[in-house]
Design a protein around this motif. Structure first.
Motif, PDB file in Angstrom:
ATOM      1  N   GLY A  15       3.322  24.800  32.438  1.00  0.00           N
ATOM      2  CA  GLY A  15       2.749  24.277  31.205  1.00  0.00           C
ATOM      3  C   GLY A  15       2.612  25.300  30.089  1.00  0.00           C
ATOM      4  N   SER A  16       2.902  26.572  30.375  1.00  0.00           N
ATOM      5  CA  SER A  16       2.685  27.604  29.353  1.00  0.00           C
ATOM      6  C   SER A  16       3.919  27.860  28.492  1.00  0.00           C
ATOM      7  CB  SER A  16       2.251  28.915  30.014  1.00  0.00           C
ATOM      8  OG  SER A  16       3.320  29.480  30.752  1.00  0.00           O
ATOM      9  N   ALA A  17       5.065  27.360  28.897  1.00  0.00           N
ATOM     10  CA  ALA A  17       6.293  27.592  28.119  1.00  0.00           C
ATOM     11  C   ALA A  17       6.258  26.761  26.835  1.00  0.00           C
ATOM     12  CB  ALA A  17       7.525  27.248  28.940  1.00  0.00           C
ATOM     13  N   ARG A  18       6.712  27.360  25.743  1.00  0.00           N
ATOM     14  CA  ARG A  18       6.760  26.680  24.443  1.00  0.00           C
ATOM     15  C   ARG A  18       8.216  26.406  24.093  1.00  0.00           C
ATOM     16  NH1 ARG A  18       2.564  28.153  20.836  1.00  0.00           N
ATOM     17  NH2 ARG A  18       3.511  26.584  19.521  1.00  0.00           N
ATOM     18  N   THR A  19       8.461  25.340  23.345  1.00  0.00           N
ATOM     19  CA  THR A  19       9.815  24.964  22.962  1.00  0.00           C
ATOM     20  C   THR A  19      10.103  25.390  21.527  1.00  0.00           C
ATOM     21  OG1 THR A  19       9.724  23.047  24.413  1.00  0.00           O
ATOM     22  CG2 THR A  19      11.416  23.029  22.708  1.00  0.00           C
ATOM     23  N   GLN A  20      11.300  25.948  21.327  1.00  0.00           N
ATOM     24  CA  GLN A  20      11.782  26.255  19.990  1.00  0.00           C
ATOM     25  C   GLN A  20      13.169  25.642  19.823  1.00  0.00           C
ATOM     26  OE1 GLN A  20      11.379  30.615  19.402  1.00  0.00           O
ATOM     27  NE2 GLN A  20       9.750  30.014  18.009  1.00  0.00           N
ATOM     28  N   PHE A  21      13.620  25.556  18.568  1.00  0.00           N
ATOM     29  CA  PHE A  21      14.943  25.034  18.260  1.00  0.00           C
ATOM     30  C   PHE A  21      15.745  26.145  17.604  1.00  0.00           C
ATOM     31  CE2 PHE A  21      12.087  21.250  17.938  1.00  0.00           C
ATOM     32  CZ  PHE A  21      12.449  20.717  19.169  1.00  0.00           C
ATOM     33  N   ALA A  22      16.949  26.371  18.131  1.00  0.00           N
ATOM     34  CA  ALA A  22      17.783  27.484  17.684  1.00  0.00           C
ATOM     35  C   ALA A  22      19.098  26.969  17.111  1.00  0.00           C
ATOM     36  CB  ALA A  22      18.063  28.429  18.856  1.00  0.00           C
ATOM     37  N   ALA A  80      23.884  17.191  18.795  1.00  0.00           N
ATOM     38  CA  ALA A  80      24.196  17.414  20.204  1.00  0.00           C
ATOM     39  C   ALA A  80      23.756  18.817  20.625  1.00  0.00           C
ATOM     40  CB  ALA A  80      25.692  17.240  20.443  1.00  0.00           C
ATOM     41  N   CYS A  81      22.737  18.891  21.489  1.00  0.00           N
ATOM     42  CA  CYS A  81      22.239  20.169  21.985  1.00  0.00           C
ATOM     43  C   CYS A  81      23.283  20.802  22.909  1.00  0.00           C
ATOM     44  CB  CYS A  81      20.930  19.952  22.744  1.00  0.00           C
ATOM     45  SG  CYS A  81      20.210  21.439  23.419  1.00  0.00           S
ATOM     46  N   LEU A  82      23.555  22.092  22.680  1.00  0.00           N
ATOM     47  CA  LEU A  82      24.542  22.815  23.498  1.00  0.00           C
ATOM     48  C   LEU A  82      23.971  23.237  24.843  1.00  0.00           C
ATOM     49  CD1 LEU A  82      26.027  25.140  20.744  1.00  0.00           C
ATOM     50  CD2 LEU A  82      27.104  23.109  21.751  1.00  0.00           C
ATOM     51  N   GLY A  83      22.661  23.359  24.923  1.00  0.00           N
ATOM     52  CA  GLY A  83      22.001  23.822  26.140  1.00  0.00           C
ATOM     53  C   GLY A  83      20.684  24.473  25.781  1.00  0.00           C
ATOM     54  N   GLU A  94      -1.136  40.880  21.889  1.00  0.00           N
ATOM     55  CA  GLU A  94      -1.481  39.612  22.539  1.00  0.00           C
ATOM     56  C   GLU A  94      -0.558  39.395  23.726  1.00  0.00           C
ATOM     57  OE1 GLU A  94      -2.075  36.184  19.975  1.00  0.00           O
ATOM     58  OE2 GLU A  94      -1.902  37.504  18.241  1.00  0.00           O
ATOM     59  N   GLU A  95      -0.873  38.363  24.520  1.00  0.00           N
ATOM     60  CA  GLU A  95      -0.021  38.019  25.646  1.00  0.00           C
ATOM     61  C   GLU A  95       1.316  37.482  25.161  1.00  0.00           C
ATOM     62  OE1 GLU A  95      -0.961  35.512  29.145  1.00  0.00           O
ATOM     63  OE2 GLU A  95      -3.008  36.245  28.786  1.00  0.00           O
ATOM     64  N   ASP A  96       2.386  37.836  25.885  1.00  0.00           N
ATOM     65  CA  ASP A  96       3.709  37.307  25.559  1.00  0.00           C
ATOM     66  C   ASP A  96       3.753  35.817  25.918  1.00  0.00           C
ATOM     67  OD1 ASP A  96       4.303  39.905  24.924  1.00  0.00           O
ATOM     68  OD2 ASP A  96       5.408  40.303  26.768  1.00  0.00           O
ATOM     69  N   ILE A  97       4.613  35.080  25.207  1.00  0.00           N
ATOM     70  CA  ILE A  97       4.745  33.640  25.446  1.00  0.00           C
ATOM     71  C   ILE A  97       6.141  33.365  26.005  1.00  0.00           C
ATOM     72  CG2 ILE A  97       4.763  31.353  24.407  1.00  0.00           C
ATOM     73  CD1 ILE A  97       3.150  32.476  22.102  1.00  0.00           C
ATOM     74  N   PRO A  98       6.237  32.702  27.179  1.00  0.00           N
ATOM     75  CA  PRO A  98       7.557  32.278  27.636  1.00  0.00           C
ATOM     76  C   PRO A  98       8.032  31.110  26.771  1.00  0.00           C
ATOM     77  CG  PRO A  98       5.881  31.594  29.214  1.00  0.00           C
ATOM     78  CD  PRO A  98       5.176  32.362  28.133  1.00  0.00           C
ATOM     79  N   CYS A  99       9.265  31.197  26.273  1.00  0.00           N
ATOM     80  CA  CYS A  99       9.803  30.156  25.392  1.00  0.00           C
ATOM     81  C   CYS A  99      11.118  29.614  25.925  1.00  0.00           C
ATOM     82  CB  CYS A  99      10.050  30.716  23.987  1.00  0.00           C
ATOM     83  SG  CYS A  99       8.544  31.110  23.093  1.00  0.00           S
ATOM     84  N   LEU A 100      11.339  28.339  25.666  1.00  0.00           N
ATOM     85  CA  LEU A 100      12.613  27.683  25.922  1.00  0.00           C
ATOM     86  C   LEU A 100      13.174  27.292  24.561  1.00  0.00           C
ATOM     87  CD1 LEU A 100      11.613  25.307  28.860  1.00  0.00           C
ATOM     88  CD2 LEU A 100      12.781  27.502  29.000  1.00  0.00           C
ATOM     89  N   ALA A 101      14.385  27.732  24.279  1.00  0.00           N
ATOM     90  CA  ALA A 101      15.019  27.411  22.998  1.00  0.00           C
ATOM     91  C   ALA A 101      16.184  26.459  23.231  1.00  0.00           C
ATOM     92  CB  ALA A 101      15.500  28.685  22.312  1.00  0.00           C
ATOM     93  N   MET A 102      16.157  25.339  22.533  1.00  0.00           N
ATOM     94  CA  MET A 102      17.256  24.371  22.575  1.00  0.00           C
ATOM     95  C   MET A 102      18.229  24.775  21.478  1.00  0.00           C
ATOM     96  SD  MET A 102      14.982  20.908  23.088  1.00  0.00           S
ATOM     97  CE  MET A 102      16.417  19.842  23.192  1.00  0.00           C
ATOM     98  N   LEU A 103      19.507  24.931  21.831  1.00  0.00           N
ATOM     99  CA  LEU A 103      20.516  25.466  20.919  1.00  0.00           C
ATOM    100  C   LEU A 103      21.382  24.359  20.310  1.00  0.00           C
ATOM    101  CD1 LEU A 103      21.683  28.209  19.903  1.00  0.00           C
ATOM    102  CD2 LEU A 103      23.292  28.081  21.816  1.00  0.00           C
ATOM    103  N   TYR A 104      21.429  24.323  18.968  1.00  0.00           N
ATOM    104  CA  TYR A 104      22.209  23.326  18.234  1.00  0.00           C
ATOM    105  C   TYR A 104      23.278  24.018  17.404  1.00  0.00           C
ATOM    106  CZ  TYR A 104      18.707  20.031  19.661  1.00  0.00           C
ATOM    107  OH  TYR A 104      17.884  19.243  20.435  1.00  0.00           O
ATOM    108  N   PRO A 105      24.525  23.507  17.442  1.00  0.00           N
ATOM    109  CA  PRO A 105      25.576  24.113  16.622  1.00  0.00           C
ATOM    110  C   PRO A 105      25.396  23.768  15.143  1.00  0.00           C
ATOM    111  CG  PRO A 105      26.444  22.200  17.791  1.00  0.00           C
ATOM    112  CD  PRO A 105      25.020  22.385  18.248  1.00  0.00           C
ATOM    113  N   VAL A 106      25.575  24.782  14.290  1.00  0.00           N
ATOM    114  CA  VAL A 106      25.497  24.603  12.842  1.00  0.00           C
ATOM    115  C   VAL A 106      26.788  25.141  12.250  1.00  0.00           C
ATOM    116  CG1 VAL A 106      24.338  25.297  10.710  1.00  0.00           C
ATOM    117  CG2 VAL A 106      22.982  24.761  12.747  1.00  0.00           C
TER     118      VAL A 106
END
Length: 160
Positions: A15-22, A80-83, A94-106
């Motif tokens: 539950g601690s991972a945050r989502t970003q969009f790349a 369409a997300c690449l992955g 501060e504490e580091d944050i685990p992140c998941l980044a969804m990658l989109y082609p531009v």
């Protein structure tokens, strides 16, 4: 499309991972695909533009907005997300944050000289192979090397 590598939460709880969009910003030059990398603000590592979700915007629109703010990119994002790739967001004191980044082609139409973060970052066009070697995240490197431009770009999110 590249095979998705297993995701690492870098020691964080589920539950601690945050989502970003790349944004995987790309263009074709002389029949070859080039990838635009930028430097991170503090450590000056080579990365792709990315950021947090934005109210009222799709993930692809968020990725496109980050590409503009961080790299001065004008272009079209595919829905369409690449992955997905994971990384540790380091925060001073501060504490580091685990992140998941969804990658989109531009697909990049133009690079502007004036953009919000121009004083904080450098940008560089490189081949997919070189880009994969320059980024620190193994999963991102795999997504970059496996990237193939779409034959026809699906209905895009327009630039902000």
């Amino acid at each position: 499309m590249a095979k998705q590598l297993p995701i690492s939460l870098h020691g964080g709880a589920k539950g601690s991972a945050r989502t970003q969009f790349a944004a995987l910003c790309w263009r074709e030059r002389r029949g070859k695909v080039e990838i635009l990398l930028i430097t991170s603000r503090r450590r000056k590592r080579w990365i792709v533009p990315k950021g947090w979700p934005m109210d009222g915007k799709t993930p692809a629109e968020c990725a496109l907005t980050e590409a503009w703010e961080e790299a001065g990119v004008e272009g079209k994002a595919s829905d369409a997300c690449l992955g997905v790739y994971s990384y540790q967001r380091l925060r001073a004191g501060e504490e580091d944050i685990p992140c998941l980044a969804m990658l989109y082609p531009v697909r990049v139409k133009a690079l502007k000289k004036k953009f919000p973060e121009r004083k904080d970052r450098r940008r560089k066009w490189v081949s997919r192979k070189k880009a994969a070697k320059m980024v620190s995240e193994r999963e991102l490197a795999k997504l970059i090397t496996g990237f193939k431009p779409p034959k026809s770009v699906p209905k895009p999110a327009e630039a902000p």
